[in-house]
Design a protein around this motif. Sequence first.
Motif, PDB file in Angstrom:
ATOM      1  N   MET B   1     -44.643-110.440  17.625  1.00  0.00           N
ATOM      2  CA  MET B   1     -43.839-110.613  16.415  1.00  0.00           C
ATOM      3  C   MET B   1     -42.865-111.782  16.550  1.00  0.00           C
ATOM      4  O   MET B   1     -42.544-112.443  15.595  1.00  0.00           O
ATOM      5  N   ALA B   2     -42.423-111.979  17.778  1.00  0.00           N
ATOM      6  CA  ALA B   2     -41.454-113.062  17.994  1.00  0.00           C
ATOM      7  C   ALA B   2     -42.058-114.395  17.558  1.00  0.00           C
ATOM      8  O   ALA B   2     -41.425-115.179  16.859  1.00  0.00           O
ATOM      9  N   SER B   3     -43.333-114.601  17.932  1.00  0.00           N
ATOM     10  CA  SER B   3     -43.937-115.886  17.599  1.00  0.00           C
ATOM     11  C   SER B   3     -44.154-116.001  16.099  1.00  0.00           C
ATOM     12  O   SER B   3     -44.049-117.065  15.519  1.00  0.00           O
ATOM     13  N   LEU B   4     -44.463-114.845  15.468  1.00  0.00           N
ATOM     14  CA  LEU B   4     -44.629-114.850  14.021  1.00  0.00           C
ATOM     15  C   LEU B   4     -43.325-115.273  13.341  1.00  0.00           C
ATOM     16  O   LEU B   4     -43.301-116.140  12.482  1.00  0.00           O
ATOM     17  N   GLU B   5     -42.243-114.646  13.781  1.00  0.00           N
ATOM     18  CA  GLU B   5     -40.954-114.975  13.175  1.00  0.00           C
ATOM     19  C   GLU B   5     -40.544-116.407  13.467  1.00  0.00           C
ATOM     20  O   GLU B   5     -40.050-117.106  12.577  1.00  0.00           O
ATOM     21  N   SER B   6     -40.779-116.827  14.681  1.00  0.00           N
ATOM     22  CA  SER B   6     -40.349-118.195  15.011  1.00  0.00           C
ATOM     23  C   SER B   6     -41.167-119.221  14.223  1.00  0.00           C
ATOM     24  O   SER B   6     -40.699-120.319  13.952  1.00  0.00           O
ATOM     25  N   ALA B   7     -42.388-118.844  13.859  1.00  0.00           N
ATOM     26  CA  ALA B   7     -43.182-119.770  13.040  1.00  0.00           C
ATOM     27  C   ALA B   7     -42.719-119.755  11.585  1.00  0.00           C
ATOM     28  O   ALA B   7     -42.717-120.790  10.917  1.00  0.00           O
ATOM     29  N   LEU B   8     -42.334-118.588  11.096  1.00  0.00           N
ATOM     30  CA  LEU B   8     -42.038-118.462   9.663  1.00  0.00           C
ATOM     31  C   LEU B   8     -40.614-118.860   9.306  1.00  0.00           C
ATOM     32  O   LEU B   8     -40.370-119.358   8.208  1.00  0.00           O
ATOM     33  N   ILE B   9     -39.690-118.649  10.214  1.00  0.00           N
ATOM     34  CA  ILE B   9     -38.278-118.894   9.863  1.00  0.00           C
ATOM     35  C   ILE B   9     -38.018-120.337   9.411  1.00  0.00           C
ATOM     36  O   ILE B   9     -37.403-120.555   8.362  1.00  0.00           O
ATOM     37  N   PRO B  10     -38.538-121.331  10.142  1.00  0.00           N
ATOM     38  CA  PRO B  10     -38.283-122.701   9.662  1.00  0.00           C
ATOM     39  C   PRO B  10     -38.922-122.985   8.301  1.00  0.00           C
ATOM     40  O   PRO B  10     -38.348-123.730   7.490  1.00  0.00           O
ATOM     41  N   ILE B  11     -40.093-122.377   8.039  1.00  0.00           N
ATOM     42  CA  ILE B  11     -40.746-122.606   6.744  1.00  0.00           C
ATOM     43  C   ILE B  11     -39.907-121.978   5.627  1.00  0.00           C
ATOM     44  O   ILE B  11     -39.658-122.600   4.587  1.00  0.00           O
ATOM     45  N   LEU B  12     -39.459-120.744   5.861  1.00  0.00           N
ATOM     46  CA  LEU B  12     -38.641-120.071   4.843  1.00  0.00           C
ATOM     47  C   LEU B  12     -37.323-120.814   4.628  1.00  0.00           C
ATOM     48  O   LEU B  12     -36.839-120.930   3.500  1.00  0.00           O
ATOM     49  N   ALA B  13     -36.780-121.349   5.732  1.00  0.00           N
ATOM     50  CA  ALA B  13     -35.505-122.069   5.617  1.00  0.00           C
ATOM     51  C   ALA B  13     -35.690-123.353   4.824  1.00  0.00           C
ATOM     52  O   ALA B  13     -34.858-123.721   3.993  1.00  0.00           O
ATOM     53  N   LYS B  14     -36.822-124.027   5.067  1.00  0.00           N
ATOM     54  CA  LYS B  14     -37.093-125.279   4.377  1.00  0.00           C
ATOM     55  C   LYS B  14     -37.101-125.075   2.857  1.00  0.00           C
ATOM     56  O   LYS B  14     -36.636-125.922   2.099  1.00  0.00           O
ATOM     57  N   TYR B  15     -37.644-123.947   2.421  1.00  0.00           N
ATOM     58  CA  TYR B  15     -37.713-123.680   0.983  1.00  0.00           C
ATOM     59  C   TYR B  15     -36.550-122.807   0.497  1.00  0.00           C
ATOM     60  O   TYR B  15     -36.576-122.306  -0.624  1.00  0.00           O
ATOM     61  N   ARG B  16     -35.557-122.618   1.366  1.00  0.00           N
ATOM     62  CA  ARG B  16     -34.325-121.912   1.019  1.00  0.00           C
ATOM     63  C   ARG B  16     -34.588-120.573   0.324  1.00  0.00           C
ATOM     64  O   ARG B  16     -33.900-120.202  -0.632  1.00  0.00           O
TER      65      ARG B  16
END
Lengths: 185, 595
Positions: B1-16
């Motif tokens: 799950m850690a890798s899933l979150e680390s992959a998704l967090i920057p994408i979600l942040a980019k689109y605020r």
Amino acid sequence: MNANPNGKPPLKVRLATTSLAGCFGCHMSLLDIDERLFELAGLAEFDRSPFTDIKQCGPCDIALIEGGVCNSENVHVLRELRANAKILVAVGACAINGGVPALRNRLKIGDILDKVYRDDSGEVHIPDDPELPASLDKIYPINEIVRIDYFLPGCPPSGDAIWKYLTDLILGRVPRLDHQLLHYD
Amino acid sequence: MASLESALIPILAKYRGDPTALLQILREAQEALDWISPETEILVASALQIPLTQVKSVTQFYAHLYDHNRGKYRILFSDNITDRMAGSVALFERMQAHFGVEPGQTSADGLVSIDLTPCTGLCDHGAAMLVNSIAIGRLDAERIDEIAALVKARKPLAKWPAELFAIDDNIHREVTLTGIPYVPGSGLDAAIRLGRAGMFDEIKRAALRGRGGAGFPTATKIEGARNAPGVQKYIVCNADEGEPGTFKDRVLLTSFSTRVLEGMAIAAYAAGAAKGFIYLRSEYQYLRAKLQREIEEMRASGRLGVSIRGAPGFDFDVEIHMGAGAYICGEGTAQIESLEGKPGRPRVKPPSMVIRGYKGMPTIVDNVETLAHLTEIALEGGASFARRGTRASTGTKLLSVSGDCERPGVYEYEFGVTIGRVLHDCGAVAPIAVQVGGASGVLITPDEFSRKIAFEDVSTAGAFMIFGPDRDIFEVARNFAHFFAHESCGFCTPCRVGTTVQKNLMDKIAEGRGSRYEVNDLMRLTDFMRRTSHCGLGESAGNAVRDTWLKFRPAFERRLVPHDFAPQVDLDAALEPTRLATHRDDAAAHIPAEG
């Protein structure tokens, strides 16, 4: 203009009905036309049908088919009606799309027979009597087996819908069901 | 799950955390994680504070988003008729044999999946494919083996030989749009000199019509959006070039993107819009980085941003929005739905998009080529522009020529050119038919080769697929029938059911089980779809089948059974599993053929 100049009563149409892989619900719905059955008796006489118990269809004008095609016997009956009727009508969801029996289409018929005829000890006794109709690999809608002229949808179509559709056909009109008769909820 | 979150967090942040960016977020999540797992969907839903079903509806709508693992390398062979003519079927089978997988299945080691996808816009490059959305053309047996070896070696896509990804413009005829060099900023300066009203007047005088195929007057759109109330107005560049056989927008976005982007700014200037989108089809993912660089250069040089070229109040910026494999998103209202992060289902009109479009605001959706022409109109004026072409179809048109000819590629002509002239110029030898306008277009036979490419005669977004004397036009129509069944968005019943019934009837005829009954059904069905579908997809989905019946009837007839009707399947064969299970072989366990 007088469309019936001789004053003689018009010839009755000959009507056949059958249920293939169906539940007879569409036939029950036909009975739901209630007192209009008398009117129907004035317009039509029945050939092969559960109402007459005639086993072999003769030449007729209209055949109403309920149910899809699940086995060899269904194919023979359907072909017999097609050979004898001028107009073949697919009545109800199973005749048109396969309906509830078609739920088995996801499974292999060999697996189904194996499962159904396996007893508690694990032995399989699938009946092999030539009298038994052989199951097709799938349920087919009837228009995939023979040419069909008309489709009357519904599960089942209401008595009113069947009456409207049938009288349209008998009286020579292109059958039309208005929104109310096609509305199921 | 850690890798899933680390992959998704920057994408979600980019689109605020913007829910209207859902499609972009899912695309990028897939790029990072190879597929969109249920865990990804849950995380995205909770981060955007939207229902999980909303996320799933998007994942399931778009063909290039995968809700099951399709492997590290997701190979999609382009399955347009022109690919098939270039031998794609054998190449597809060759690739499958390399990995021993069935179409759409993922290899047991999770390495690769191989499947088909509609036209990828590389019809001038022989057979083509996408690997993880990146296009590769000119496929032959050697290339298939090379690609298979790269996949087996698990070499990252970025390290594959660059020549695999080489895609040429193949421009064989230039007039103005492709022929006259464009000085960056010149169109903008000319527009500013004319002023907003003056620029609009020139577009009106030019009588520019939409190059996406419908030919709607561009000035009417601009005027509508300009006069509609709205705090924000939008320009959308429709680069979802999904019509099978069309690829001229690919070339414009590759080598004439300055004209396209400045054309967007000119439209914005005339309409009073400040924000624009390029809706880029998934198949053109390889163009994204290049376009993004150009947008940034334009911002840096004052050709995008605030007070463009020093003109006070001329504020405009552009964002790229990726599609994800849905032909229907080329339809304007479906594209707006997709821009808002939803499944691309066409909206009910009215209101028109110029009144209520993106986020309920006035929006102009224009084809790539239409926008590029605005730079010409700004520079030379509307009257000069209107001198080219015909009275009802002004200017030039780019054609995407493919199929049986010596020089496939992009050809620019003044409107009014005859089909015969195009065939001559591209070196087509004894063609028997041309499909103009793609799968939804019109089939033209030699007796019609004197017809003209123009909105008032043969209207087209640009597809021009040529069929030589050995081609079987029935198979062309069947390919298009499969295309529409795949691409129907499922919103309205006539199209959702009709396109699949059409495909099934064409397949039945192809199997030698069809009769005149099926043909009659097809004609009734195509007419029904045309009259009752919700949008242009369903309205035109039966064109190719109907045209083929009318113009290549023997191609149908030689497949038809001579009698009244044939069943869908061999009924005796359909009893075989039961015969096996019951050990029966008596007469009653067989069904004789009829007739």
